[in-house]
Enzyme design. Sequence first.
Site, short mmCIF file in Angstrom:
data_model
loop_
_atom_site.label_atom_id
_atom_site.label_comp_id
_atom_site.label_asym_id
_atom_site.label_seq_id
_atom_site.Cartn_x
_atom_site.Cartn_y
_atom_site.Cartn_z
N HIS A 25 0.75 -1.06 0.00
CA HIS A 25 -0.04 -0.04 0.05
C HIS A 25 0.75 1.22 0.09
O HIS A 25 1.96 1.36 0.68
CB HIS A 25 -0.89 0.20 1.11
N GLU A 75 -9.63 4.65 -3.01
CA GLU A 75 -9.96 4.74 -1.67
C GLU A 75 -9.54 5.73 -0.90
O GLU A 75 -9.91 6.16 0.26
CB GLU A 75 -9.16 3.50 -1.10
N ILE A 108 -5.04 1.59 7.23
CA ILE A 108 -6.61 1.78 7.48
C ILE A 108 -7.26 1.70 6.40
O ILE A 108 -7.01 2.17 5.11
CB ILE A 108 -6.55 3.40 8.14
#
Length: 341
Positions: A59, A88, A121
């Site tokens: 990520h 996102e 997250i």
Amino acid sequence: MAVHVTWDVAHTACSSKLFADKLAAAGSYPSLEACIAAAQQIWWNEVDVQGWLEAFAAHPEIGDAAALKEKFAAQGQQQAFGQLSQGEQAAALASANPQVFEELAALNKAYKARHGFIFIICASGKSAPQMLEAIRSRINNSPYDELGAAAREQTKITQLRLEKLLAGSSSSSSSGSSSPAERAHVRTGQLVGHLMPGAAAAAAAAPPAGHGGPLRSPITTHVLDTALGMPAAGLPISLLRVMDGSAAVFDCLASGVTDADGRIGNLLPASAWVAPGTYRMRFDTGTYLRACRERHPDVFRAVPFYPEAAIDFSITPDMSSQHFHIPLLLNPYGYSTYRGS
């Protein structure tokens, strides 16, 4: 309707090679829900810590616009991963200013130095201020606790990505598909689990929680201080639920502080339905009891005997349209609970 999962799809959803190998090994699943259930089971029970860290490392850091652009410009599977990551983080990027980016970058660096991996997250729908609040609240946790927190967030990301990547492969009217309200909860970070087969119809047919009254949080609480004979105001409470596919991994759904009447009535969004599963109501009794000692030093200990009270309860599918009131009767040396109304 069956869905087919390739290795590239599985790896785009979660960049652990072991996870992708195992999810793609079956090839096809009878439904999107079955695929997601298998993904959750694999993540919690078959992927080791190294696999978790591999997934985290793929990520881009939260708020790192340059890294997002680089992944977005890549080719093939990396491009698909980058596009999902950019989508996102869209809300955070749109709501951030240079000062926020600077603070996020500094906190991300400090977080990685402390925990050994980047801050993870489920970013969908979250603004930059919400991201800042989240990383501030978690940065001082122990590395052990943060490994679990990151793993919980990763499974939410994986679920959302599988839903997006496989949306065209599964009929939206198939048995067990999530309701619009449930998808909203997922997107705002209040994941309460997928509807189980038949639950959508049960929720639609059921009267609102409260036997015909106005909609309210399907889970509520009330704390009474039996030593003082009054409501326990100012007591922090959190509501957790065992994550789908795991045996005992709890995810925090909501938190709050009791009001002057010792109540929290809005732990969850108002609804006539609640996801089946095992829940935990965690009462921060230590904070409350220490505050009581300042006013009543002869009654309350300097070090609370019960620093925390945790109440686990199970909601089965046939109970999902009911209301659950979980009270706590508390004193310095004991507590009890029951199912209220």
